[in-house]
Design a protein around this motif. Structure first.
Motif, PDB file in Angstrom:
ATOM      1  N   ILE A 142       0.867  -1.178   0.000  1.00  0.00           N
ATOM      2  CA  ILE A 142       0.000   0.000   0.000  1.00  0.00           C
ATOM      3  C   ILE A 142       0.899   1.222   0.000  1.00  0.00           C
ATOM      4  CG2 ILE A 142      -1.701   1.335   1.321  1.00  0.00           C
ATOM      5  CD1 ILE A 142      -2.779  -1.268   2.391  1.00  0.00           C
ATOM      6  N   TYR A 143       0.599   2.152  -0.892  1.00  0.00           N
ATOM      7  CA  TYR A 143       1.414   3.358  -1.022  1.00  0.00           C
ATOM      8  C   TYR A 143       0.561   4.589  -0.741  1.00  0.00           C
ATOM      9  CZ  TYR A 143       4.378   0.099  -3.609  1.00  0.00           C
ATOM     10  OH  TYR A 143       5.133  -0.980  -3.988  1.00  0.00           O
ATOM     11  N   VAL A 144       1.079   5.466   0.070  1.00  0.00           N
ATOM     12  CA  VAL A 144       0.504   6.800   0.215  1.00  0.00           C
ATOM     13  C   VAL A 144       1.407   7.721  -0.598  1.00  0.00           C
ATOM     14  CG1 VAL A 144      -0.030   8.712   1.780  1.00  0.00           C
ATOM     15  CG2 VAL A 144      -0.515   6.349   2.469  1.00  0.00           C
ATOM     16  N   ASP A 145       0.916   8.119  -1.775  1.00  0.00           N
ATOM     17  CA  ASP A 145       1.732   8.895  -2.708  1.00  0.00           C
ATOM     18  C   ASP A 145       1.281  10.350  -2.672  1.00  0.00           C
ATOM     19  OD1 ASP A 145       3.486   9.647  -4.677  1.00  0.00           O
ATOM     20  OD2 ASP A 145       2.196   9.002  -6.324  1.00  0.00           O
ATOM     21  N   SER A 146       1.759  11.051  -1.670  1.00  0.00           N
ATOM     22  CA  SER A 146       1.372  12.457  -1.497  1.00  0.00           C
ATOM     23  C   SER A 146       2.314  13.098  -0.491  1.00  0.00           C
ATOM     24  CB  SER A 146      -0.071  12.563  -0.999  1.00  0.00           C
ATOM     25  OG  SER A 146      -0.347  13.849  -0.510  1.00  0.00           O
ATOM     26  N   PRO A 147       3.156  14.015  -0.920  1.00  0.00           N
ATOM     27  CA  PRO A 147       4.007  14.709   0.047  1.00  0.00           C
ATOM     28  C   PRO A 147       3.201  15.409   1.128  1.00  0.00           C
ATOM     29  CG  PRO A 147       4.753  15.141  -2.193  1.00  0.00           C
ATOM     30  CD  PRO A 147       3.437  14.430  -2.301  1.00  0.00           C
ATOM     31  N   LEU A 148       2.058  15.984   0.745  1.00  0.00           N
ATOM     32  CA  LEU A 148       1.230  16.663   1.736  1.00  0.00           C
ATOM     33  C   LEU A 148       0.699  15.677   2.772  1.00  0.00           C
ATOM     34  CD1 LEU A 148      -0.247  19.087   2.880  1.00  0.00           C
ATOM     35  CD2 LEU A 148      -2.042  18.741   1.163  1.00  0.00           C
ATOM     36  N   ALA A 149       0.262  14.504   2.315  1.00  0.00           N
ATOM     37  CA  ALA A 149      -0.258  13.512   3.261  1.00  0.00           C
ATOM     38  C   ALA A 149       0.834  13.049   4.215  1.00  0.00           C
ATOM     39  CB  ALA A 149      -0.841  12.317   2.508  1.00  0.00           C
ATOM     40  N   VAL A 150       2.064  12.923   3.716  1.00  0.00           N
ATOM     41  CA  VAL A 150       3.182  12.534   4.585  1.00  0.00           C
ATOM     42  C   VAL A 150       3.391  13.579   5.668  1.00  0.00           C
ATOM     43  CG1 VAL A 150       5.660  12.088   4.674  1.00  0.00           C
ATOM     44  CG2 VAL A 150       4.308  11.202   2.758  1.00  0.00           C
ATOM     45  N   ASN A 151       3.429  14.851   5.267  1.00  0.00           N
ATOM     46  CA  ASN A 151       3.623  15.930   6.236  1.00  0.00           C
ATOM     47  C   ASN A 151       2.442  16.035   7.200  1.00  0.00           C
ATOM     48  OD1 ASN A 151       6.155  16.775   5.245  1.00  0.00           O
ATOM     49  ND2 ASN A 151       5.185  17.964   3.628  1.00  0.00           N
ATOM     50  N   ALA A 152       1.228  15.875   6.652  1.00  0.00           N
ATOM     51  CA  ALA A 152       0.035  15.959   7.504  1.00  0.00           C
ATOM     52  C   ALA A 152       0.026  14.834   8.534  1.00  0.00           C
ATOM     53  CB  ALA A 152      -1.228  15.909   6.649  1.00  0.00           C
ATOM     54  N   THR A 153       0.459  13.652   8.122  1.00  0.00           N
ATOM     55  CA  THR A 153       0.493  12.524   9.059  1.00  0.00           C
ATOM     56  C   THR A 153       1.468  12.798  10.189  1.00  0.00           C
ATOM     57  OG1 THR A 153      -0.107  10.998   7.272  1.00  0.00           O
ATOM     58  CG2 THR A 153       0.858  10.041   9.261  1.00  0.00           C
ATOM     59  N   ASP A 154       2.573  13.465   9.884  1.00  0.00           N
ATOM     60  CA  ASP A 154       3.501  13.855  10.948  1.00  0.00           C
ATOM     61  C   ASP A 154       2.850  14.835  11.928  1.00  0.00           C
ATOM     62  OD1 ASP A 154       5.549  12.252  10.062  1.00  0.00           O
ATOM     63  OD2 ASP A 154       6.510  13.830   8.871  1.00  0.00           O
ATOM     64  N   VAL A 155       1.977  15.706  11.414  1.00  0.00           N
ATOM     65  CA  VAL A 155       1.244  16.617  12.300  1.00  0.00           C
ATOM     66  C   VAL A 155       0.300  15.817  13.195  1.00  0.00           C
ATOM     67  CG1 VAL A 155      -0.409  18.526  12.420  1.00  0.00           C
ATOM     68  CG2 VAL A 155       1.424  18.572  10.715  1.00  0.00           C
ATOM     69  N   PHE A 156      -0.383  14.827  12.628  1.00  0.00           N
ATOM     70  CA  PHE A 156      -1.251  13.968  13.441  1.00  0.00           C
ATOM     71  C   PHE A 156      -0.429  13.310  14.557  1.00  0.00           C
ATOM     72  CE2 PHE A 156      -4.365  14.652  10.306  1.00  0.00           C
ATOM     73  CZ  PHE A 156      -5.564  14.067  10.681  1.00  0.00           C
ATOM     74  N   ARG A 157       0.759  12.812  14.209  1.00  0.00           N
ATOM     75  CA  ARG A 157       1.595  12.154  15.210  1.00  0.00           C
ATOM     76  C   ARG A 157       2.022  13.118  16.319  1.00  0.00           C
ATOM     77  NH1 ARG A 157       4.399   9.518  10.426  1.00  0.00           N
ATOM     78  NH2 ARG A 157       3.714   7.348  10.413  1.00  0.00           N
ATOM     79  N   SER A 158       2.144  14.396  15.979  1.00  0.00           N
ATOM     80  CA  SER A 158       2.579  15.382  16.983  1.00  0.00           C
ATOM     81  C   SER A 158       1.419  15.906  17.826  1.00  0.00           C
ATOM     82  CB  SER A 158       3.290  16.556  16.293  1.00  0.00           C
ATOM     83  OG  SER A 158       2.384  17.307  15.508  1.00  0.00           O
ATOM     84  N   HIS A 159       0.192  15.510  17.478  1.00  0.00           N
ATOM     85  CA  HIS A 159      -0.980  15.953  18.244  1.00  0.00           C
ATOM     86  C   HIS A 159      -1.849  14.746  18.621  1.00  0.00           C
ATOM     87  CE1 HIS A 159      -0.448  20.310  17.790  1.00  0.00           C
ATOM     88  NE2 HIS A 159      -0.112  20.098  16.535  1.00  0.00           N
ATOM     89  N   LEU A 160      -1.217  13.685  19.104  1.00  0.00           N
ATOM     90  CA  LEU A 160      -1.961  12.469  19.443  1.00  0.00           C
ATOM     91  C   LEU A 160      -2.985  12.705  20.540  1.00  0.00           C
ATOM     92  CD1 LEU A 160       0.947   9.848  19.364  1.00  0.00           C
ATOM     93  CD2 LEU A 160      -0.801  10.238  17.610  1.00  0.00           C
ATOM     94  N   ASN A 161      -2.779  13.733  21.364  1.00  0.00           N
ATOM     95  CA  ASN A 161      -3.723  14.014  22.442  1.00  0.00           C
ATOM     96  C   ASN A 161      -5.076  14.476  21.913  1.00  0.00           C
ATOM     97  OD1 ASN A 161      -2.059  16.317  21.665  1.00  0.00           O
ATOM     98  ND2 ASN A 161      -3.223  17.498  23.177  1.00  0.00           N
ATOM     99  N   TYR A 162      -5.154  14.854  20.645  1.00  0.00           N
ATOM    100  CA  TYR A 162      -6.428  15.280  20.059  1.00  0.00           C
ATOM    101  C   TYR A 162      -7.221  14.111  19.467  1.00  0.00           C
ATOM    102  CZ  TYR A 162      -5.145  20.219  20.440  1.00  0.00           C
ATOM    103  OH  TYR A 162      -4.813  21.462  20.924  1.00  0.00           O
ATOM    104  N   LEU A 163      -6.620  12.927  19.404  1.00  0.00           N
ATOM    105  CA  LEU A 163      -7.316  11.786  18.825  1.00  0.00           C
ATOM    106  C   LEU A 163      -8.279  11.165  19.843  1.00  0.00           C
ATOM    107  CD1 LEU A 163      -4.359  10.085  16.916  1.00  0.00           C
ATOM    108  CD2 LEU A 163      -5.927  11.885  16.135  1.00  0.00           C
ATOM    109  N   ASP A 164      -9.214  10.371  19.340  1.00  0.00           N
ATOM    110  CA  ASP A 164     -10.257   9.837  20.226  1.00  0.00           C
ATOM    111  C   ASP A 164      -9.742   8.671  21.061  1.00  0.00           C
ATOM    112  OD1 ASP A 164     -10.120   7.789  18.388  1.00  0.00           O
ATOM    113  OD2 ASP A 164     -12.258   7.728  17.960  1.00  0.00           O
ATOM    114  N   ARG A 165     -10.557   8.293  22.026  1.00  0.00           N
ATOM    115  CA  ARG A 165     -10.136   7.254  22.979  1.00  0.00           C
ATOM    116  C   ARG A 165      -9.968   5.889  22.328  1.00  0.00           C
ATOM    117  NH1 ARG A 165     -14.539   8.127  27.624  1.00  0.00           N
ATOM    118  NH2 ARG A 165     -15.771   8.555  25.767  1.00  0.00           N
ATOM    119  N   THR A 166     -10.782   5.610  21.278  1.00  0.00           N
ATOM    120  CA  THR A 166     -10.675   4.316  20.617  1.00  0.00           C
ATOM    121  C   THR A 166      -9.311   4.144  19.967  1.00  0.00           C
ATOM    122  OG1 THR A 166     -13.058   4.296  20.196  1.00  0.00           O
ATOM    123  CG2 THR A 166     -11.694   2.825  18.869  1.00  0.00           C
TER     124      THR A 166
END
Length: 483
Positions: free
Chosen positions: A277-301
């Protein structure tokens, strides 16, 4: 107080709403309009107001149809603060840069044609320098904190549950010369859905006097999310068994991370073939890093499923993130089954166009849509069954399989939107303005709201101005915009 609907009025793109109160102008959102090329170019260049006269901007979330015209606003003279949640600020750093890059690349092709026709070249809407200047004006404010943006205007962000950091806005407005409690105005931004992965459930704006509300799916019910994993696994397994590849046009922020989360779960439970499976998007790569840096905003599940064992929700052995162009090009030569997730979701720019151009002719290929596409976009044309589409100016026959999974939508559907409004009383909520929805969705939703006792439901056209005088409340007068 005046409210002018400058964008996302009787359409779903280019969100811009201007509030004039106590001698100040406050802009809610500044999104890019997306549609036919010439109309898009002209609308995005020309604001209905003077940017230099806007005092402050409040942004609900980072998606480009809500944030994408901010650098142009700054370029044309806006010097005020831009208020958003911390994740939204971080996402905009990458999304606005990506937007500038895509515009420049897109115009390179257009200007080749214009030079041949001896026409003047079209300049980009904004440059990287404009983006960097705009980012200097951002102010991060977290959920559930009151902040003042103008005399008599206090704001609080509530979690909208749409994407990471997305917010509804609760405004308390005290007009000069009036007494009594302030008017409470809600602006939903994009309303999320309950029980979706990653996002918290929407924190509904309540006890409102007025509401500006999205109605993207005001006349539609989504599929049941409980079936998404089964549906996605079946589509991938069937395509792989036939020797095909799965191409998924996908929004880089929010939807890509949801898909990766689900695919990670499916692989962990041995429900997918052992295929890349490939995620072919520089923006998605950078955005995913932002998600990783804000894990406290993700839901409990999410925290329970992955983070208890310190497992990365957004990474697993069969997943590869691709940033460089050469890596993207190499995917064209792969004949074995695989999945490509690539932006943009509406297929109006980015690497997805190359993957579609190279694969839509192949009956073994599955093009899988997992989100909304506005009218006149390439994704919408393929969704609607057009047999011939233009990609990079050339006609291409659609011979591939096409499937849509709408239960992954991050927008609330009709039932969920009605549930949202139900937490407000018709005795208090006197005016509802429907935006961010096409006419067929808004008309039905408007009727449904009226049947629940909300008598003043408006569907403003682009440019319409509504005037509210507290001395005559709840009277509200409307006028069309004239340039």
């Amino acid at each position: 107080m005046q409210i002018q609907f400058c964008g996302a009025a009787q359409t779903v793109t280019g969100s811009q709403t201007l509030i004039t109160i106590n001698g100040k102008k406050i802009l809610l959102e500044c999104g890019l309009y997306q549609g036919r090329r010439q109309e898009t170019y002209e609308r995005n260049h020309n604001f209905m107001f003077k940017p230099s006269e806007v005092d402050a901007l409040i942004l609900s979330h980072a998606h480009i149809d809500h944030s994408g015209n901010i650098p142009n606003l700054v370029k044309q003279g806006f010097t005020g603060s831009i208020y958003a949640t911390p994740p939204t600020v971080d996402l905009c750093k990458f999304m606005l840069r990506d937007s500038a890059f895509l515009q420049i690349k897109d115009l390179e092709w257009v200007n080749v044609i214009r030079r041949r026709q001896k026409l003047p070249e079209m300049p980009p809407l904004y440059t990287m320098g404009d983006v960097e200047r705009a980012m200097d004006q951002f102010v991060a404010v977290d959920f559930d904190r009151t902040f003042t943006i103008a005399p008599g205007v206090d704001v609080m962000f509530r979690d909208a549950g749409h994407i990471l950091g997305s917010a509804g806005m609760h405004l308390e407005i005290q007009e000069n010369g009036t007494s009594g409690p302030p008017l409470r105005l809600g602006f939903t931004g994009d309303v999320g859905r309950p029980n979706l992965p990653l996002n918290n459930d929407p924190n509904v704006l309540r006890d409102l006097d007025m509401l500006i509300m999205e109605c993207t799916y005001g006349n539609r019910h989504h599929g049941v999310f409980d079936q998404v994993e089964d549906e996605l696994a079946a589509a991938i397994c069937e395509t792989a068994a036939a020797g095909g590849k799965v191409i998924i046009p996908c929004f880089a922020v929010g939807r890509t991370q949801q898909l990766v989360y689900i695919l990670h779960k499916l692989f962990n439970h041995n429900r997918l073939p052992d295929m890349p499976i490939y995620v072919d998007s520089p923006l998605a790569v950078n955005a995913t890093d932002v998600f990783r840096s804000h894990l406290n905003y993700l839901d409990r599940t999410t925290k329970r499923v992955f983070m208890t064992d310190k497992e990365d929700p957004f990474g697993f052995s069969r997943l590869t993130y691709i940033q460089d162009v050469d890596g993207s090009k190499r995917l064209n030569g792969q004949t074995f089954p695989h999945v490509i997730i690539s932006g943009s979701g509406m297929a109006e720019g980015g690497r997805i166009l190359h993957h579609l151009r190279n694969n839509v002719h192949n009956p073994k290929t599955l093009v899988l849509f997992v989100g909304y596409a506005a009218k006149d976009t390439l994704a919408r044309k393929i969704m609607d069954g057009e047999k011939v589409v233009r990609i990079f100016g050339e006609e291409h026959q659609i011979r591939c399989k096409v499937k849509r999974i709408d239960a992954l939508s991050a927008h609330a559907d009709r039932r969920e939107l009605l549930d949202y409004v139900d937490l407000n009383s018709p005795d208090r909520l006197k005016h509802i303005f429907l935006i961010h929805g096409e006419e067929d969705q808004a008309a039905s939703f408007k009727d449904a709201l009226r049947s629940k006792g909300f008598s003043n439901v408006h569907y403003p056209a682009r440019g319409d101005i509504y005037t509210i005088n507290r001395a005559e409340w709840p009277r509200c007068t409307a006028a069309s915009w004239s340039q």
